[in-house]
Design a protein around this motif. Structure first.
Motif, PDB file in Angstrom:
ATOM      1  N   ALA A 109     -12.946 120.852  50.141  1.00  0.00           N
ATOM      2  CA  ALA A 109     -14.160 121.107  51.353  1.00  0.00           C
ATOM      3  C   ALA A 109     -14.419 122.630  51.370  1.00  0.00           C
ATOM      4  O   ALA A 109     -15.495 123.058  51.518  1.00  0.00           O
ATOM      5  N   ILE A 110     -13.184 123.274  51.615  1.00  0.00           N
ATOM      6  CA  ILE A 110     -13.403 124.789  51.937  1.00  0.00           C
ATOM      7  C   ILE A 110     -13.899 125.423  50.433  1.00  0.00           C
ATOM      8  O   ILE A 110     -14.818 126.324  50.701  1.00  0.00           O
ATOM      9  N   ALA A 111     -13.582 125.174  49.552  1.00  0.00           N
ATOM     10  CA  ALA A 111     -14.095 125.544  48.104  1.00  0.00           C
ATOM     11  C   ALA A 111     -15.590 125.300  48.051  1.00  0.00           C
ATOM     12  O   ALA A 111     -16.352 126.275  47.785  1.00  0.00           O
ATOM     13  N   LEU A 112     -15.929 124.250  48.352  1.00  0.00           N
ATOM     14  CA  LEU A 112     -17.493 123.668  48.207  1.00  0.00           C
ATOM     15  C   LEU A 112     -18.384 124.526  49.341  1.00  0.00           C
ATOM     16  O   LEU A 112     -19.276 124.926  48.869  1.00  0.00           O
ATOM     17  N   ALA A 113     -17.739 124.608  50.435  1.00  0.00           N
ATOM     18  CA  ALA A 113     -18.355 125.268  51.436  1.00  0.00           C
ATOM     19  C   ALA A 113     -18.644 126.895  51.173  1.00  0.00           C
ATOM     20  O   ALA A 113     -19.566 127.404  51.368  1.00  0.00           O
ATOM     21  N   THR A 114     -17.516 127.374  50.597  1.00  0.00           N
ATOM     22  CA  THR A 114     -17.842 128.929  49.971  1.00  0.00           C
ATOM     23  C   THR A 114     -18.609 128.988  49.265  1.00  0.00           C
ATOM     24  O   THR A 114     -19.474 130.041  49.161  1.00  0.00           O
ATOM     25  N   VAL A 115     -18.733 127.942  48.263  1.00  0.00           N
ATOM     26  CA  VAL A 115     -19.767 128.144  47.018  1.00  0.00           C
ATOM     27  C   VAL A 115     -21.159 127.984  47.648  1.00  0.00           C
ATOM     28  O   VAL A 115     -22.135 128.848  47.348  1.00  0.00           O
ATOM     29  N   LEU A 116     -21.392 126.891  48.402  1.00  0.00           N
ATOM     30  CA  LEU A 116     -22.777 126.554  48.709  1.00  0.00           C
ATOM     31  C   LEU A 116     -23.230 127.539  50.053  1.00  0.00           C
ATOM     32  O   LEU A 116     -24.577 127.792  50.097  1.00  0.00           O
ATOM     33  N   ASN A 117     -22.451 128.423  50.632  1.00  0.00           N
ATOM     34  CA  ASN A 117     -22.859 129.123  51.654  1.00  0.00           C
ATOM     35  C   ASN A 117     -22.922 130.771  51.240  1.00  0.00           C
ATOM     36  O   ASN A 117     -23.166 131.688  51.976  1.00  0.00           O
ATOM     37  N   SER A 118     -22.381 130.917  49.982  1.00  0.00           N
ATOM     38  CA  SER A 118     -22.788 132.307  49.533  1.00  0.00           C
ATOM     39  C   SER A 118     -24.219 132.771  49.116  1.00  0.00           C
ATOM     40  O   SER A 118     -24.800 131.972  48.450  1.00  0.00           O
ATOM     41  N   THR A 119     -24.443 133.890  49.591  1.00  0.00           N
ATOM     42  CA  THR A 119     -25.814 134.506  49.252  1.00  0.00           C
ATOM     43  C   THR A 119     -25.810 135.505  47.970  1.00  0.00           C
ATOM     44  O   THR A 119     -26.533 136.053  47.753  1.00  0.00           O
ATOM     45  N   HIS A 120     -24.508 135.736  47.532  1.00  0.00           N
ATOM     46  CA  HIS A 120     -24.359 136.666  46.218  1.00  0.00           C
ATOM     47  C   HIS A 120     -23.395 136.097  45.345  1.00  0.00           C
ATOM     48  O   HIS A 120     -22.707 135.030  45.415  1.00  0.00           O
ATOM     49  N   GLU A 121     -23.374 136.648  44.146  1.00  0.00           N
ATOM     50  CA  GLU A 121     -22.507 136.360  43.148  1.00  0.00           C
ATOM     51  C   GLU A 121     -21.061 136.442  43.469  1.00  0.00           C
ATOM     52  O   GLU A 121     -20.774 137.591  43.958  1.00  0.00           O
ATOM     53  N   HIS A 122     -20.378 135.749  43.024  1.00  0.00           N
ATOM     54  CA  HIS A 122     -18.733 135.800  43.454  1.00  0.00           C
ATOM     55  C   HIS A 122     -18.215 136.862  42.278  1.00  0.00           C
ATOM     56  O   HIS A 122     -18.400 136.732  41.270  1.00  0.00           O
ATOM     57  N   SER A 123     -17.104 137.541  42.761  1.00  0.00           N
ATOM     58  CA  SER A 123     -16.354 138.346  41.882  1.00  0.00           C
ATOM     59  C   SER A 123     -15.680 137.493  40.663  1.00  0.00           C
ATOM     60  O   SER A 123     -15.574 136.198  40.948  1.00  0.00           O
ATOM     61  N   THR A 124     -15.389 137.977  39.490  1.00  0.00           N
ATOM     62  CA  THR A 124     -14.676 137.565  38.586  1.00  0.00           C
ATOM     63  C   THR A 124     -13.511 136.752  39.349  1.00  0.00           C
ATOM     64  O   THR A 124     -12.979 135.259  38.923  1.00  0.00           O
ATOM     65  N   ILE A 125     -12.701 137.447  40.058  1.00  0.00           N
ATOM     66  CA  ILE A 125     -11.387 136.695  40.338  1.00  0.00           C
ATOM     67  C   ILE A 125     -11.617 135.562  41.544  1.00  0.00           C
ATOM     68  O   ILE A 125     -10.971 134.785  41.839  1.00  0.00           O
TER      69      ILE A 125
END
Length: 469
Positions: A109-125
């Motif tokens: 749930a937290i991983a999905l929430a983090t991906v869905l609520n991001s307004t920018h690209e995530h870093s490689t790590i």
């Protein structure tokens, strides 16, 4: 200056110190839980550490929705207290497995929430952390749900076997990794969803072929997985306390799994991808030859034990199923009063979860000094007058030493067969959880006492009270 802002700044500035204190308390928790004598103190350390972690994180949160957080905490606490008061000891293994599933679900749930609520690209790590945290959480969730069903004998949690199982496991694993790689390169949400689905399916199919005799190891391993899932959540949220706590749980669960596999003389890979599924059932099936056993009564058993010098009690799942631990404690005390040397022999994988028998005996307040592990007591069986086995099958099965064709050959066992007299309480002559028959039951020195463990032990107590020496 705003007093509330000053307070928040002070907490933020000292958060690392609070987390450090919590981490030390978590380490002391594990140390305390390593022994029954210090387990209560260890639990208190854990409660204090968790309180520090929750309160510190609560004040560090940016714009928390207070009613939602506090409401969820109150609801969770109420459910937890209700389950703690109502769950039967026979249901403890599946309850533990169910709790592991919640940790895995939280990671997803937290991983999905983090991906869905991001307004920018995530870093490689960050993408690697999301991928690993989500798929470990998803596998932990579905595998733990199946373990819950298996341990609770649910109809929907049937062991699956066949030549198609391993290819399907491989296909699901490759598909999960491929979709994770697709997400890593493109940050595609469909790829992330697909990876999550494949991970859930893989977790289910990974555990489904494993036979009942291996479930204690599975529960221990899922405990480890739940820890790594929590650590993954910590990386996603940037919370060092969660990373430390999850790593402690993950590493301790992995070590326990290794210890239990060693006690079974099997590798972890063999348990997880070999197992005792249908092979064990076939190997342990009746070969058609007539088998006779000596039947006895609880009165006979009480008389023999009251006239013995040394008695060893071997508890198994039958003791948990019959809720007989308090009756066993009464039998233990009565024999002690009459001068009999009574001890308990515990196999590392007895029961349905790690430490199952230790928990039951601790609940009945049996003195720790008379509860001995397999390595400590095995050499004493040949000089023991009477061994009383309560609902244990596989952990005292001589086939592990004498039959190279047995699925459990090479597994260290409690060598109860070497005692002068062996008495076994079982509901029936059916095979054990691993589906294996036990030659011990048919020896001339063995007396089978068929019936409910609690009732049989209570009858033994009445016999000893009435007859004495």
């Amino acid at each position: 200056m705003n007093p509330e802002l000053t307070q928040m700044n002070w907490i933020a500035a000292h958060a690392d110190w609070f987390y450090l204190i919590g981490a030390v308390l978590f380490i002391l928790t594990l140390r305390g839980l390593s022994s029954p004598k210090t387990a209560i103190r260890g639990n208190r350390f854990g409660m204090a550490a968790m309180a520090i972690a929750v309160i510190t994180t609560f004040f560090l949160a940016e714009g928390p929705v207070l009613w939602l957080i506090i409401g969820a905490m109150i609801l969770g606490a109420l459910v937890g207290m209700w389950k703690a008061k109502t769950v039967a000891m026979t249901e403890m293994p599946e309850t533990v497995a169910l709790m592991h599933s919640f940790v895995g679900l939280a990671a997803v749930a937290i991983a999905l929430a983090t991906v869905l609520n991001s307004t920018h690209e995530h870093s490689t790590i960050a993408r690697v952390e999301l991928f690993i945290g989500c798929f470990i959480g998803a596998i932990t969730f579905s595998a733990s749900v199946f373990a819950f069903g298996k341990l609770g004998a649910k109809k929907w949690a049937k062991t699956v076997n066949g030549g198609w199982v391993k290819p399907l496991q491989l296909i699901l694993f490759v598909a999960m990794v491929a979709c994770g790689g697709w997400y890593f390169v493109t940050e595609s949400m469909p790829a992330f969803y697909a990876m999550t689905v494949f991970a859930v399916l893989f977790g289910w199919m990974w555990i489904a072929p494993i036979g009942g005799g291996d479930m204690p190891v599975v529960v221990s391993l899922l405990n480890s997985f739940s820890g790594w899932a929590a650590a993954g959540i910590g990386f996603t949220l940037g919370n060092s306390m969660l990373i430390i706590a999850g790593s402690l749980v993950g590493s301790s669960g992995a070590i326990l799994s290794y210890i239990m596999c060693k006690a079974m003389n099997r590798s972890l890979l063999n348990v997880l991808f070999g197992g005792m599924g249908s092979t064990a059932a076939v190997a342990g099936s009746d070969d058609g030859a007539p088998k006779t056993y000596k039947s006895g009564s609880a009165e006979d058993a009480g008389f023999l034990m009251s006239n013995a010098s040394d008695v060893i009690i071997v508890p198994g799942y039958g003791m948990a199923q019959g809720r007989a631990q308090n009756a066993v404690k009464e039998l233990y005390e009565l024999l002690k009063e009459q001068g009999v040397n009574v001890r308990f022999a515990i196999h590392p994988v007895a029961g349905r979860m790690p430490g199952h028998m230790n928990v039951l005996l601790a609940e009945a307040d049996v003195p720790y000094d008379d509860i001995l592990e397999m390595d400590e007591i095995n050499s004493d069986f040949p000089s023991t007058d009477v061994v009383l086995i309560i609902g244990a099958n596989d952990v005292v099965n001589p086939s592990a030493k004498d039959d190279p064709g047995s699925p459990i050959f090479g597994m260290p066992i409690l060598e109860a067969s070497k005692a002068q007299t062996v008495m076994v309480i079982k509901r029936s002559m059916s095979t054990g959880y691993a589906g294996l028959d036990n030659p011990l039951f048919y020896l001339d020195k063995t007396m089978m006492i068929c019936g409910d463990a609690k009732k049989m032990v209570e009858e033994m107590v009445r016999t000893i009270n009435g007859g004495g020496h």
